[in-house]
Enzyme design. Structure first.
Site, PDB file in Angstrom:
ATOM      1  CG  LEU A 178      -1.823  -1.096   1.540  1.00 48.54           C
ATOM      2  CD1 LEU A 178      -2.829  -0.684   2.618  1.00 48.54           C
ATOM      3  CD2 LEU A 178      -2.580  -1.509   0.284  1.00 48.54           C
ATOM      4  CG  ASN A 231       6.467   6.544  -1.957  1.00 49.25           C
ATOM      5  OD1 ASN A 231       6.595   5.330  -1.897  1.00 49.25           O
ATOM      6  ND2 ASN A 231       7.138   7.285  -2.809  1.00 49.25           N
ATOM      7  CB  THR A 232       7.909   8.849   4.152  1.00 49.45           C
ATOM      8  OG1 THR A 232       7.214   8.109   5.163  1.00 49.45           O
ATOM      9  CG2 THR A 232       7.112  10.047   3.741  1.00 49.45           C
ATOM     10  NE  ARG A 290      32.557  29.382   4.373  1.00 48.72           N
ATOM     11  CZ  ARG A 290      31.265  29.629   4.456  1.00 48.72           C
ATOM     12  NH1 ARG A 290      30.450  28.723   4.935  1.00 48.72           N
ATOM     13  NH2 ARG A 290      30.792  30.790   4.064  1.00 48.72           N
ATOM     14  CG  PHE A 331      42.848  24.322   2.384  1.00 47.30           C
ATOM     15  CD1 PHE A 331      43.015  23.023   2.833  1.00 47.30           C
ATOM     16  CD2 PHE A 331      43.152  24.604   1.062  1.00 47.30           C
ATOM     17  CE1 PHE A 331      43.496  22.025   1.989  1.00 47.30           C
ATOM     18  CE2 PHE A 331      43.637  23.613   0.199  1.00 47.30           C
ATOM     19  CZ  PHE A 331      43.803  22.325   0.681  1.00 47.30           C
ATOM     20  CD  GLU A 378      34.528  38.221   5.958  1.00 46.41           C
ATOM     21  OE1 GLU A 378      35.274  37.275   5.725  1.00 46.41           O
ATOM     22  OE2 GLU A 378      34.436  39.235   5.239  1.00 46.41           O
TER      23      GLU A 378
HETATM   24  C1  LIG Z   1      13.281  12.113   5.946  1.00 45.16           C
HETATM   25  C2  LIG Z   1      12.570  11.214   6.892  1.00 45.16           C
HETATM   26  C3  LIG Z   1      12.701  11.415   8.236  1.00 45.16           C
HETATM   27  C4  LIG Z   1      12.062  10.580   9.145  1.00 45.16           C
HETATM   28  N1  LIG Z   1      12.230  10.800  10.474  1.00 45.16           N
HETATM   29  C5  LIG Z   1      11.633   9.975  11.371  1.00 45.16           C
HETATM   30  C6  LIG Z   1      11.824  10.161  12.755  1.00 45.16           C
HETATM   31  O1  LIG Z   1      12.540  11.061  13.194  1.00 45.16           O
HETATM   32  N2  LIG Z   1      11.207   9.305  13.596  1.00 45.16           N
HETATM   33  C7  LIG Z   1      10.404   8.299  13.150  1.00 45.16           C
HETATM   34  O2  LIG Z   1       9.868   7.579  13.966  1.00 45.16           O
HETATM   35  N3  LIG Z   1      10.205   8.114  11.846  1.00 45.16           N
HETATM   36  C8  LIG Z   1      10.816   8.909  10.940  1.00 45.16           C
HETATM   37  N4  LIG Z   1      10.656   8.686   9.605  1.00 45.16           N
HETATM   38  C9  LIG Z   1       9.892   7.487   9.178  1.00 45.16           C
HETATM   39  C10 LIG Z   1       8.448   7.797   8.874  1.00 45.16           C
HETATM   40  O3  LIG Z   1       7.759   8.058  10.046  1.00 45.16           O
HETATM   41  C11 LIG Z   1       7.865   6.598   8.157  1.00 45.16           C
HETATM   42  O4  LIG Z   1       8.548   6.462   6.948  1.00 45.16           O
HETATM   43  C12 LIG Z   1       6.405   6.789   7.858  1.00 45.16           C
HETATM   44  O5  LIG Z   1       5.659   6.937   8.994  1.00 45.16           O
HETATM   45  C13 LIG Z   1       5.853   5.679   6.992  1.00 45.16           C
HETATM   46  O6  LIG Z   1       4.535   6.030   6.606  1.00 45.16           O
HETATM   47  P1  LIG Z   1       4.080   6.113   5.084  1.00 45.16           P
HETATM   48  O7  LIG Z   1       2.659   6.468   5.072  1.00 45.16           O
HETATM   49  O8  LIG Z   1       4.936   7.040   4.332  1.00 45.16           O
HETATM   50  O9  LIG Z   1       4.342   4.634   4.631  1.00 45.16           O
HETATM   51  P2  LIG Z   1       4.545   4.078   3.149  1.00 45.16           P
HETATM   52  O10 LIG Z   1       5.945   4.309   2.746  1.00 45.16           O
HETATM   53  O11 LIG Z   1       3.504   4.566   2.245  1.00 45.16           O
HETATM   54  O12 LIG Z   1       4.317   2.522   3.422  1.00 45.16           O
HETATM   55  C14 LIG Z   1       5.188   1.812   4.231  1.00 45.16           C
HETATM   56  C15 LIG Z   1       4.770   0.347   4.350  1.00 45.16           C
HETATM   57  O13 LIG Z   1       3.596   0.220   5.124  1.00 45.16           O
HETATM   58  C16 LIG Z   1       2.594  -0.503   4.440  1.00 45.16           C
HETATM   59  N5  LIG Z   1       1.317   0.136   4.765  1.00 45.16           N
HETATM   60  C17 LIG Z   1       1.057   1.459   4.744  1.00 45.16           C
HETATM   61  N6  LIG Z   1      -0.189   1.691   5.210  1.00 45.16           N
HETATM   62  C18 LIG Z   1      -0.724   0.491   5.495  1.00 45.16           C
HETATM   63  C19 LIG Z   1      -1.976   0.070   6.007  1.00 45.16           C
HETATM   64  N7  LIG Z   1      -2.927   0.952   6.316  1.00 45.16           N
HETATM   65  N8  LIG Z   1      -2.185  -1.236   6.190  1.00 45.16           N
HETATM   66  C20 LIG Z   1      -1.237  -2.151   5.879  1.00 45.16           C
HETATM   67  N9  LIG Z   1      -0.021  -1.805   5.388  1.00 45.16           N
HETATM   68  C21 LIG Z   1       0.229  -0.508   5.199  1.00 45.16           C
HETATM   69  C22 LIG Z   1       2.959  -0.419   2.987  1.00 45.16           C
HETATM   70  O14 LIG Z   1       2.511  -1.561   2.315  1.00 45.16           O
HETATM   71  C23 LIG Z   1       4.459  -0.319   3.036  1.00 45.16           C
HETATM   72  O15 LIG Z   1       5.022  -1.589   3.028  1.00 45.16           O
HETATM   73  C24 LIG Z   1      11.255   9.510   8.669  1.00 45.16           C
HETATM   74  C25 LIG Z   1      11.106   9.313   7.296  1.00 45.16           C
HETATM   75  C26 LIG Z   1      11.755  10.145   6.413  1.00 45.16           C
HETATM   76  C27 LIG Z   1      11.596   9.921   4.943  1.00 45.16           C
END
Ligand SMILES: Cc1cc2nc3c(=O)[nH]c(=O)nc-3n(C[C@H](O)[C@H](O)[C@H](O)COP(=O)(O)OP(=O)(O)OC[C@H]3O[C@@H](n4cnc5c(N)ncnc54)[C@H](O)[C@@H]3O)c2cc1C
Ligand code: FES
Ligand code: FES
Length: 1288
Positions: free
Chosen positions: A247, A251-252, A854, A856, A1186
């Site tokens: 799902l 997408n993070t 910066r 060096f 500066e």
């Molecule tokens: C730059 C960055 C910084 C971050 N910093 C932190 C941080 O400081 N602390 C922290 O805890 N997290 C951090 N994260 C992680 C972030 O919290 C998770 O990546 C995020 O919560 C995932 O959620 P999503 O909706 O993007 O998942 P997606 O990427 O969309 O999906 C992740 C997975 O979950 C599954 N899935 C999603 N929804 C469902 C559902 N309803 N039922 C069943 N399966 C499902 C999907 O199939 C997939 O396999 C960070 C991420 C990034 C990119």
């Protein structure tokens, strides 16, 4: 949206137009970690009938997920072609950018905030910017531009706080220093914010969202299929049909896995926006709002809002879990990620560093699952979070909601604690989430849950420890046992990913201790008679450092009416903020173009046109020790073996993912030693009172410029000519290397450089190698070649600042006067140590060759000097500032290499800095604070600076310029310097305007090119303005001499008249100018010379607070004083000072590259390499003149001071090693206490299981006593416990 029903063609609209070439949204990391690609997403919610605007990082937004959404990029906000937006205007006019690469992202973050809050608070501004990195400015002017939209905003930074520079302590300074100014811009020029001018949300999208007959959408791609279900049932159907299809929500998690870990999925299911996953169920059971977050689809930002609502509505003691979640949500990633990531995605992906899952587990939350087969609930405090296969989701199941129960009774505590390299937007090094329930009216543990993150491959539960503690009293003995048991239960193997094993294990119990204290305080608040509180002194460090809005003031001297001396806005400022400034990656597509990626063999893959190796280099493949493509052997990590040229970036990168650069052994070879001697050191050592010896390690630093090294190589049809568009500080060097690689004369190679997104020394040498590699590919294929490194490749290939080891032996008198110093410096040069006039022993290793950064060498070398002065002070029991002053140059002196200099400006800066920072009063206040706080300590430091300018080789200080005057009076200036964001072009325009006495608007500077000014030297060492300014001045004076007879005859005439007349009189309107440079020299045989043109002097004061239990620190205040003589442009100079200071602060504190034992670089993105964000800048920041990078070391030494205070109180040895960077790990492990000791002893004991020969008892304070054979800690009792005896 799809163009036609049943068509799989995607037509993509952005800003209301069909897309095509938009250049504003920048690409830096591709993983959501920098904010350069921030856009505003807008969606209509058919349930609430509201339009929701939120920021998102475009690099993680799949195009198919945009169905039904409106996207606003920086181009949609404003443009120089139509109208610029107030956000863009103010960021530009407040000087909130330098290289401009981060600026569109900054604009979008502030703009999106304003779309939701027209009059935001300063806190909201800071929060909105926490996900955006800037490597140049130091953030202060960016925040300030945002704050101009706040109600209480004024130009004077201090007014918002009720103080004002004109009536507080700085007022007197303003009076004393004539012509001092604090106004870098005029807010009267700002356009007002008019929300009615914002683009309207497209009505078609409202109609689409309201459409009752929604249907499933399918997009079929080359390799994958994207399906968006119409309803929950449809989703369940799809999940049953494609059980392996993930799902895609925010997408993070999925996005980075696909991009960076090569995950592949043929089918994606995207239910984002499905109303069934988007509501909070708040039914009322008569007593409570029953809070069932049916919100798997809720973004973390929406979750945050929902939790706030609950917390406001419900009694405090019942919402402890909710409050703990809110606390972590504040610092989890940046606003963009919080708005994209969903709760469901977070829970299911179960990252081991998760900040939320452990709280949910500790708070007894559960997830509700649904599939075609039915429903079930999984508790989060069971094996699910440990990824036990039997407790996992079935492949056809989805999470529909999360149930978060209330903390049902008053004797129930839930807390979340975390420690990260950076307070915000950084994964936790360790997080701990715990809950405890007590028997009624007692402190007897009834239920206890402890979960840890980042200590293993999953969230880890300390269930055995918790079980053993049931029935125990909440007291010191319980704490002592708990610490021991939990360390026994949670094992981090020595080679664990992420390293820092000792530190992480110490954090496990340090955070447990914090929890213990928090609960103690809670019990005391409930029943002070029965459960007396711990004295206030020991309760410090219970709360995390608050995230504050910064304030500061910048003062500078102004010129008169002349353009020179005024804070003129950066020439490209507006274009930076509108995204219309063109960087190489923004240039239009070119027919037949190919894309290059560094690789090995990959010709068979789709789209690959050619593979280029050493055999294809027609000229020299090994030029000046730089090997363009590896031949026979690979001599360092990250060496380019070859490149692949493909028809698209995607294909090139795909091919480049095949096996690549091998690991090699770290191997040391020494180069020639260089020595500088003054006086007879050996003799001097004989007559001193004391001698100390020591070592200081200063680690490397990654440039992390925002734009990776970019190259476009265009082969010409004729005469073996080639044109290269570059982002470099040294076009001449690229020309030289390309000519050598192609075996052609340099006059066939044109190198053009307009702008680049940050350099900091990193684009002096390396672009020449990359340029040669690109040119070879262009030559072989005969086609245009784009070579723009991915972030990870750039970090691996281009390397950074040289790590340094300083060994010193110092002889001094008891009054602190240093009589003899024998200092040796060793730097890690990598595989190629450049021939350079440095004072170091350069070591050769099999790492990529390190390069200019910066300062060096200066920021590394001078730390060693400061460190030994502090060591001397400590030996003499004198304050460091006193020993610094005693040993400071007092009158005209000579350097060790016998160059004469006058230290008077240095002493002035030092005195002003001491005075204006109220150093002594603050020192007293810090001492008072330290007496009252055991676990938190304040420290302060003042450092002086004598910075050598330029390069100690005379010919690197020459410069040339070419100026044309056209018949309409307009003037085109070119010179050999590169515009790197530092505002060089702007300053050159100011100089030309001054010399030609015409408005700046008449003058244009387009680019730097080897065609217009040949043989230009590198732009670096803070000499760009100096030397090019003199060349521009020279040429303008020549032209004015040409015009002089005409002007004399027609004094009342206009510039245009004079130019017309000059043409009629056949007077040349074009000339070259030249500056021969400063006559520096250095005789290494004799060890003497006039090595540097001149010195720049300054001083900085910094004050920090350190959390001894976690190693976190907070920068409370910084004052910088610099003697900049007369600044051509104070705004640009102050930008350089603040930017360099923050970069220096990062270097000395949090920036840390991690390698495997084999030398493989682990840190390849902003997720793994933390630079300061908006949260790290000083709470109070005062700057004059500066500054340099080195002044950031005032933070390092302030930390040292704070750690020293902690160690004094604990009776520990007063000298200790605190190397650079002073990372949280370093700070924590140097603040030795019962927790660090316990960790070390238990780790040692692990080797002999079953036999524990000691016992450690805890109390809230610590002092060390050494017993024969074992270390034993004694209790400084707060509740009359005697010192316990060690167990036999
Ligand atoms: C730059 C960055 C910084 C971050 N910093 C932190 C941080 O400081 N602390 C922290 O805890 N997290 C951090 N994260 C992680 C972030 O919290 C998770 O990546 C995020 O919560 C995932 O959620 P999503 O909706 O993007 O998942 P997606 O990427 O969309 O999906 C992740 C997975 O979950 C599954 N899935 C999603 N929804 C469902 C559902 N309803 N039922 C069943 N399966 C499902 C999907 O199939 C997939 O396999 C960070 C991420 C990034 C990119
Ligand atoms: S490029 Fe998108 S967040 Fe860095
Ligand atoms: S201006 Fe922010 S990264 Fe350069």
């Amino acid at each position: 949206m799809p163009s036609l029903p049943h068509s799989d063609e995607l037509i993509f609209f952005v800003n209301g137009r069909k897309v095509i070439r938009l250049t504003g949204t920048k690409y830096f990391c591709g993983g959501g970690g920098c904010g350069a690609c921030t856009v505003m997403m807008s969606r209509y919610n058919s349930t609430t009938k509201a339009i929701h605007h939120y920021p998102a990082t475009a690099c993680l937004v799949p195009i198919c997920s945009l169905y039904g959404a409106a996207v606003t990029t920086v181009e949609g906000v404003g443009s120089i072609k139509t109208r610029i937006h107030p956000v863009q205007e103010r960021l530009a006019k407040c000087h909130g950018m330098q290289c401009g690469f981060c600026s569109p992202g900054m604009v979008m973050s502030i703009y999106t905030l304003l779309r939701n809050h027209q009059e935001p608070t300063p806190e909201q501004i800071t929060k909105a910017l926490a996900g955006n990195l800037c490597r140049c400015t130091g953030y202060r002017p960016i925040v300030e531009s945002g704050k101009t939209f706040c109600v209480e905003s004024t130009v004077c930074e201090l007014k918002g706080s009720g103080k004002c520079c004109m009536d507080q302590e700085y007022g007197s300074l303003v009076n004393r220093w004539e012509k001092m100014c604090t106004k870098l811009y005029n807010e009267d020029e700002f356009q007002p914010l008019d929300p009615s001018q914002e683009p309207i949300f497209p009505s078609e999208l409202i109609r689409t969202a309201e459409d009752p007959n929604k249907r499933r959408l399918t997009f079929q791609g080359e390799r994958t299929t994207w399906i968006t279900p119409a309803t929950l049932n449809d989703l369940l159907e799809l999940k049953a049909n494609f059980p392996k299809g993930p799902l895609v929500m925010g997408n993070t998690e999925l996005g980075p896995s696909i991009k960076f870990k090569n995950e592949f999925h043929p089918v994606f299911i995207s239910p984002l926006g499905l109303p069934e996953l988007h509501f909070v169920n708040t039914t009322d059971d008569g007593k409570h709002l029953l809070f069932q977050i049916r919100c798997a689809g809720y973004s973390l930002a929406q979750l945050n809002d929902a939790l706030h609502f609950i917390v406001l509505e419900q009694p405090k003691e019942e919402t402890k879990t909710h409050r703990a979640l809110l606390k972590h949500l504040r610092t989890l990633a940046g606003a963009q990620i919080r708005n994209m990531a969903t709760l469901g995605g977070h829970v299911v992906s179960r990252p081991n560093f998760s900040d939320l899952n452990p709280i949910l587990a500790a708070g007894n939350a559960a997830i509700n699952l649904i599939s075609k087969e039915g429903q079930q609930q999984i508790p989060l405090n069971g094996p699910f979070l440990e990824r036990s296969p039997e407790a996992d989701l079935k492949s056809e199941e989805i999470v529909s909601s999360v149930y978060i129960p209330y903390s049902a009774q008053s004797r129930h505590f839930v807390f979340g604690l975390r420690m990260a390299q950076r307070q915000e937007n950084a994964f936790a090094i360790v997080n701990a989430e715990m809950s405890v329930k007590f028997e009624d009216g007692t402190n007897t543990i009834k239920e206890l849950q402890m979960f840890y993150g980042s200590v293993g491959p999953t969230t880890v539960s300390a269930s055995q420890t918790c079980k053993q503690l049931i029935g125990r009293q909440w007291d010191n003995q319980m704490l002592s046992d708990a610490c021991r048991w939990v360390l026994d239960e949670i094992y981090i193997p020595p080679a664990a990913e992420g390293g820092m094993v000792e530190y992480r294990r110490t954090l496990i119990i340090s955070l447990l201790f914090k929890f213990y204290l928090k609960v103690r305080r809670g019990l005391d608040q409930m029943d002070p008679q029965k459960f007396p509180n711990i004295p206030e002194k020991f309760m410090s460090a219970l709360e995390d450092f608050p995230i504050e809005t910064r304030q500061g003031i910048q003062m500078f001297q102004v010129g008169g009416q002349d353009p020179v001396g005024h804070p003129v806005m950066h020439q490209s400022a507006i274009k930076h903020t509108t995204g219309e400034a063109v960087y190489i990656d923004d240039m239009p597509c070119i027919d037949q173009e190919l894309f290059l990626a560094p690789i090995t063999k990959a010709l068979a893959l789709p789209g690959v046109v050619d593979v280029i190796t050493a055999e294809d280099v027609p000229g020299d493949n090994n030029y000046q020790g730089e090997i363009f493509c590896a031949q026979n052997e690979v001599i360092c990590m990250g060496q380019v073996v070859g490149t692949v040229a493909a028809d698209t970036y995607a294909h090139a990168r795909e091919a480049a993912k095949k096996p690549r650069i091998i690991t090699i052994e770290h191997n040391l070879f020494l180069s020639d030693e260089k020595k500088i001697e003054q006086g007879n050191v050996e003799q001097a050592f004989k007559y001193v009172d004391q001698i100390i010896k020591g070592e200081v390690h200063v680690e490397e630093q990654e440039h992390l410029y925002m734009e990776t090294s970019p190259i476009l190589a265009l082969p010409k049809e004729e005469d073996k000519e080639m044109v290269l568009h570059l982002g470099t500080q040294y076009p001449t060097r690229v020309q030289e290397y390309v000519a050598a690689a192609l075996n052609v004369p340099r006059n066939r190679i044109t190198c053009r450089m307009k702008r680049t997104g940050g350099v900091f020394g990193g684009k002096v040498a390396k672009p020449a190698v990359l340029g040669a590699v690109s040119a070879v590919a262009a030559n072989k294929t005969g086609r245009p070649i784009w070579f723009i490194l991915e972030r990870g490749d750039d970090m691996l290939i281009t390397a950074g600042r040289h790590p340094l080891l300083g060994k010193y032996k110092i002889g001094f008198m008891n009054n602190g006067v240093i009589k003899a110093a024998d200092v040796k410096y060793y730097v890690n040069g990598g595989y190629l140590s450049y021939k350079s006039d440095n004072f170091c022993l350069a070591c050769k290793t099999n790492l990529p060759s390190n390069t200019a950064f910066r300062g060096f060498g200066f920021p590394q070398g001078t730390v060693v000097v400061e460190a030994y002065i502090i060591a001397v002070a400590s030996q003499c029991n004198l304050p460091p500032e006193e020993v610094k002053e005693i040993n400071m140059h007092k009158r005209i002196s000579k350097t060790a290499f016998k160059q004469t200099f006058n230290p008077e400006p240095l002493r002035r800066c030092w005195k002003e800095c001491l005075e204006k920072s109220s150093f002594y009063a603050r020192k007293l206040a810090a001492e008072e604070f330290n007496k009252k706080n055991y676990w938190q300590k304040r420290g302060l430091a003042i450092v002086p600076m004598k910075l050598s300018m330029g390069i100690p080789t005379a010919y690197y200080n020459q410069a040339a310029a070419l100026v044309h005057i056209y018949l309409d009076g307009s003037v085109l200036v070119t010179h050999g310097g590169c515009e790197l964001g530092q505002g060089l072009y702007t300053k050159m325009i100011q100089v030309a305007s001054h010399e030609l006495n015409i408005p700046q608007s008449y003058i244009h500077l387009s680019e730097t090119s080897t065609v217009t000014v040949p043989n230009g030297v590198l732009t670096s060492g803070s000499m760009g303005t100096d030397i090019n300014g003199k060349a521009v001045q020279n040429v303008c004076q020549t032209l004015m001499a040409h015009l002089h007879p005409i002007i004399r005859k027609n004094r009342k005439g206009k510039w245009e008249d004079w130019i017309a007349k000059a043409f009629e009189d056949s007077i040349s309107l074009s000339a070259t100018g030249y500056f021969k440079g400063y006559q520096t020299n250095m005789d290494w045989e004799k060890g003497e010379g006039n090595a540097y043109p001149y010195y720049v002097y300054g001083a900085a004061y910094s004050e920090v607070e350190v959390d001894c239990l976690t190693g976190a620190h907070k920068l409370l205040r910084t004052d910088i004083f610099m003697d900049a003589a007369f600044s051509i442009n104070p705004a640009l100079h102050i930008g350089q000072i603040e930017g360099a200071f923050i970069q220096g602060m990062g270097f000395y504190t949090i920036e840390e590259l991690k390698y495997s034992p084999e030398g493989v670089l682990y840190s390849r993105s902003p997720d793994d390499y933390k630079i300061p964000t908006v949260t790290e800048i000083p709470e109070e920041f005062y700057g004059l003149g500066e500054a340099g990078m080195f002044l950031g070391s005032s933070v390092l030494f302030a930390i040292y001071d704070a750690v020293a205070a902690a160690r004094r109180e604990r009776g520990l040895a007063k000298t200790f090693v605190l190397s650079s960077p002073a990372t949280p790990e370093m700070i924590r492990m140097t603040c030795v206490d019962q927790f660090t000791d316990m960790e070390r002893l238990l780790s040692k004991e692990k080797g002999s299981p079953g036999h524990v020969s000691y016992s450690i008892f805890f109390d809230v304070s610590y002092s060390e006593r050494r017993e024969t054979g074992s270390v034993f800690k004694c209790l400084n009792s707060f509740n009359n416990l005697d010192c316990p005896e060690p167990n036999p």
